[in-house]
Design a protein around this motif. Structure first.
Motif, PDB file in Angstrom:
ATOM      1  N   HIS A 166       0.869  -1.213  -0.054  1.00 54.30           N
ATOM      2  CA  HIS A 166       0.050   0.090   0.052  1.00 54.30           C
ATOM      3  C   HIS A 166       0.845   1.125  -0.112  1.00 54.30           C
ATOM      4  O   HIS A 166       1.773   1.141   0.912  1.00 54.30           O
ATOM      5  CB  HIS A 166      -0.927   0.038   1.202  1.00 54.30           C
ATOM      6  CG  HIS A 166      -1.648  -1.405   1.467  1.00 54.30           C
ATOM      7  ND1 HIS A 166      -1.443  -2.287   1.943  1.00 54.30           N
ATOM      8  CD2 HIS A 166      -2.970  -1.371   0.706  1.00 54.30           C
ATOM      9  CE1 HIS A 166      -2.271  -3.324   2.080  1.00 54.30           C
ATOM     10  NE2 HIS A 166      -3.466  -2.839   1.381  1.00 54.30           N
ATOM     11  N   ASP A 177      -9.509   0.066   3.172  1.00 51.15           N
ATOM     12  CA  ASP A 177     -10.656  -0.414   3.926  1.00 51.15           C
ATOM     13  C   ASP A 177     -10.939   0.113   5.243  1.00 51.15           C
ATOM     14  O   ASP A 177     -11.468  -0.215   6.296  1.00 51.15           O
ATOM     15  CB  ASP A 177     -10.396  -1.879   3.880  1.00 51.15           C
ATOM     16  CG  ASP A 177      -8.939  -2.035   4.865  1.00 51.15           C
ATOM     17  OD1 ASP A 177      -8.327  -1.355   5.349  1.00 51.15           O
ATOM     18  OD2 ASP A 177      -8.515  -3.287   4.846  1.00 51.15           O
ATOM     19  N   GLY A 178      -9.894   1.233   5.585  1.00 48.70           N
ATOM     20  CA  GLY A 178     -10.211   1.955   6.766  1.00 48.70           C
ATOM     21  C   GLY A 178      -9.041   1.727   8.031  1.00 48.70           C
ATOM     22  O   GLY A 178      -8.839   2.047   9.204  1.00 48.70           O
ATOM     23  N   SER A 179      -8.285   0.468   7.477  1.00 45.50           N
ATOM     24  CA  SER A 179      -7.121   0.148   8.421  1.00 45.50           C
ATOM     25  C   SER A 179      -6.006   0.913   8.518  1.00 45.50           C
ATOM     26  O   SER A 179      -5.866   1.822   7.640  1.00 45.50           O
ATOM     27  CB  SER A 179      -6.925  -1.544   8.256  1.00 45.50           C
ATOM     28  OG  SER A 179      -6.288  -1.640   6.941  1.00 45.50           O
ATOM     29  N   PRO A 180      -5.325   0.972   9.511  1.00 44.97           N
ATOM     30  CA  PRO A 180      -3.949   1.819   9.796  1.00 44.97           C
ATOM     31  C   PRO A 180      -2.814   1.287   8.761  1.00 44.97           C
ATOM     32  O   PRO A 180      -2.782   0.185   8.496  1.00 44.97           O
ATOM     33  CB  PRO A 180      -3.737   1.410  11.247  1.00 44.97           C
ATOM     34  CG  PRO A 180      -4.091   0.295  11.431  1.00 44.97           C
ATOM     35  CD  PRO A 180      -5.223   0.056  10.933  1.00 44.97           C
ATOM     36  N   SER A 181      -2.277   2.481   8.195  1.00 51.29           N
ATOM     37  CA  SER A 181      -1.202   2.356   7.440  1.00 51.29           C
ATOM     38  C   SER A 181       0.323   1.887   7.817  1.00 51.29           C
ATOM     39  O   SER A 181       0.998   1.516   7.401  1.00 51.29           O
ATOM     40  CB  SER A 181      -1.099   3.441   6.368  1.00 51.29           C
ATOM     41  OG  SER A 181      -0.663   4.563   7.211  1.00 51.29           O
ATOM     42  N   SER A 233      -2.973   4.178  -1.994  1.00 51.64           N
ATOM     43  CA  SER A 233      -4.058   4.294  -0.733  1.00 51.64           C
ATOM     44  C   SER A 233      -4.500   5.942  -0.579  1.00 51.64           C
ATOM     45  O   SER A 233      -5.419   6.073   0.084  1.00 51.64           O
ATOM     46  CB  SER A 233      -3.710   3.756   0.411  1.00 51.64           C
ATOM     47  OG  SER A 233      -3.656   2.337   0.194  1.00 51.64           O
ATOM     48  N   GLU A 292      -2.275   9.439  11.101  1.00 53.68           N
ATOM     49  CA  GLU A 292      -1.976   8.272  10.367  1.00 53.68           C
ATOM     50  C   GLU A 292      -2.893   8.013   9.112  1.00 53.68           C
ATOM     51  O   GLU A 292      -3.872   7.742   9.542  1.00 53.68           O
ATOM     52  CB  GLU A 292      -1.985   7.046  11.227  1.00 53.68           C
ATOM     53  CG  GLU A 292      -1.609   5.700  10.696  1.00 53.68           C
ATOM     54  CD  GLU A 292      -1.690   4.474  11.673  1.00 53.68           C
ATOM     55  OE1 GLU A 292      -1.227   3.500  11.256  1.00 53.68           O
ATOM     56  OE2 GLU A 292      -1.866   4.917  12.827  1.00 53.68           O
ATOM     57  N   LYS A 311      -4.893   6.425   6.300  1.00 57.50           N
ATOM     58  CA  LYS A 311      -5.445   4.877   6.260  1.00 57.50           C
ATOM     59  C   LYS A 311      -5.543   4.110   4.894  1.00 57.50           C
ATOM     60  O   LYS A 311      -5.460   4.650   4.057  1.00 57.50           O
ATOM     61  CB  LYS A 311      -6.933   5.025   6.738  1.00 57.50           C
ATOM     62  CG  LYS A 311      -7.211   5.997   7.936  1.00 57.50           C
ATOM     63  CD  LYS A 311      -6.610   5.037   9.182  1.00 57.50           C
ATOM     64  CE  LYS A 311      -7.023   5.865  10.589  1.00 57.50           C
ATOM     65  NZ  LYS A 311      -6.076   4.991  11.702  1.00 57.50           N
ATOM     66  N   LEU A 312      -5.534   2.981   5.136  1.00 56.05           N
ATOM     67  CA  LEU A 312      -6.018   2.128   3.863  1.00 56.05           C
ATOM     68  C   LEU A 312      -7.300   2.315   3.367  1.00 56.05           C
ATOM     69  O   LEU A 312      -8.161   2.683   4.084  1.00 56.05           O
ATOM     70  CB  LEU A 312      -5.688   0.866   4.079  1.00 56.05           C
ATOM     71  CG  LEU A 312      -4.076   0.546   4.694  1.00 56.05           C
ATOM     72  CD1 LEU A 312      -3.613  -1.041   4.834  1.00 56.05           C
ATOM     73  CD2 LEU A 312      -3.054   1.373   3.744  1.00 56.05           C
TER      74      LEU A 312
END
Length: 307
Positions: free
Chosen positions: A50, A149-153, A83, A144, A146-147
Motif C-alpha cells: 500500500h 478499507d479503513g485499517s491503519p497504514s 491508498s 496516520e 488509512k488504507l
C-alpha cells in the motif's frame, strides 16, 4: 520497513521542459538523455503493498507507468496500490496529477484546509468525487493515513510550516501574493513499527532555526533544490523572478541550503524539485561537484530508498 520511491526530481516543467531551449534542456533531448526527469513527487510505503504519494505531479501518469511498485496487482481487472495522496501545497506541480487518478479507485487526499479549499473551488476536481475522500490536516498535528478499507497504514505523518509562498496562480486573489498558514508544508514521515523517519521539504524560501532543529540528526532529508543561485533564471534570460521570490531557497551561497544544513548531522541529503536552469544537473559541472563534495545527492527518477 519504510520504502521510498522517487517518482520525479525535477521542478515545474520537468527536464527537458516542453518549450525550453536552454543548454540543459537541449542536452537532455539529444546527447545526455540521462538528464531527463519528471516533476517532483515521492511514493512511500510501510508494507510494500500500500503506497502513499507525496504530491501528485503533472507527470503522474508517466511516473505510474514507469514504476512497477505502483502497478495494478496481477490478476485484478481494476486495482491500484495507491491508498492516498498527501499534498504539501496547492501549486500546479503538486495537484495536477490528481486528475489522472479519476478512474474509480478509492483513495484519500490529505492536505491543509487551505489547499482543499482550492481544489473545491475548481470544478474540474469534481471528477474525483465518489471513491475519493478528502481529509484536512493541520501543521504540527500528526496523523496516520488509512488504507482504503479503513485499517491503519503504519505510517505517521507530521506536517509543519515552512517559509514559502502561496501558489502563483492565486496571487491575484491575495494581497501581494503573500503566503498564509498552510500554503507550504514540510513533512516528517515515520514508520510506526521501526521508528525510522525521513523528511520531505520540496519548497522552502528560508532555513529557519525551527527548521534546523527539526532536521538535525535526521537519517534522510529530501530538500528543495530548485535553483543553484538566487538570480539564476534572470541571468539565463529565462525569467524576471529570483528563486526566493518564487518561494525557493538556492542551493549555494552563505544562506543557501548547502551551507544552512551543513552541520546538522543529517545522514543522507537529497535535492528534489530541481529546475531545468540549475547547472548542478550537469554531471560534469563544477556545481555538481560542489553538491557531491558537500554530501548531497541528486536522484534519478525511479530511485528507491529503504529505511
Amino acid at each position: 520497513m519504510l520504502r521510498v520511491v522517487v517518482l520525479g526530481a525535477a521542478a515545474g516543467g520537468g527536464v527537458p521542459q516542453w518549450n525550453c531551449g536552454c543548454p540543459i534542456c537541449q542536452a537532455a533531448r539529444t546527447r545526455n538523455p540521462e538528464l531527463q526527469s519528471t516533476q517532483a513527487s515521492l511514493a512511500v510505503s510501510a508494507d510494500g503493498h500500500h503506497w502513499f504519494l507525496i504530491n501528485a505531479s503533472p507527470d503522474l501518469r508517466q511516473q505510474l507507468i514507469a514504476t512497477p511498485q505502483l502497478h495494478p496487482a496481477a490478476g485484478k481487472l481494476r486495482h491500484s496500490p495507491i491508498s492516498g495522496v498527501v499534498l504539501t501545497n496547492g501549486e500546479i506541480d503538486a495537484i495536477t496529477g490528481l486528475l489522472s487518478m479519476r478512474e474509480g479507485s478509492p483513495f484519500t487526499i490529505y492536505a491543509h484546509a487551505r489547499v482543499l479549499a482550492t481544489l473545491k473551488s475548481n470544478s474540474v476536481f469534481n471528477v474525483l468525487n465518489g471513491d475519493v475522500k478528502r481529509q484536512a490536516v493541520e501543521a504540527d498535528q500528526a496523523f496516520e493515513p488509512k488504507l482504503p478499507d479503513g485499517s491503519p497504514s503504519g505510517i505517521e505523518i507530521l506536517p509543519f510550516e515552512v517559509t514559502g509562498k502561496g501558489a502563483w496562480y492565486l496571487e491575484g486573489e491575495r494581497r501581494e501574493g503573500k503566503a498564509a498558514a498552510g500554503d507550504t508544508l514540510g513533512l516528517r514521515i515515520c514508520d510506526k513499527a521501526t521508528g525510522k523517519v525521513f523528511y520531505f521539504v520540496a519548497a522552502c524560501a528560508e532555513v529557519t532555526n525551527d527548521l534546523k532543529s527539526r532536521l538535525k540528526g535526521a537519517s534522510l532529508v529530501f530538500f528543495d533544490g530548485t535553483v543553484w543561485r538566487d538570480d539564476e533564471l534572470i541571468a539565463a534570460g529565462l525569467s524576471t523572478k529570483t528563486g526566493r521570490s518564487m518561494g525557493h531557497i538556492s542551493m549555494s551561497g552563505e544562506t543557501g541550503a548547502i551551507a544552512a544544513l551543513e552541520n546538522l548531522g543529517i545522514e543522507r541529503k537529497i535535492f528534489l524539485h530541481i529546475n531545468n536552469s540549475n547547472p548542478a544537473l550537469l554531471h560534469d559541472s563544477e556545481e555538481r561537484e560542489a553538491v557531491m563534495r558537500a554530501g548531497w545527492h541528486i536522484p534519478a527518477d525511479g530511485t528507491e530508498i529503504t529505511l
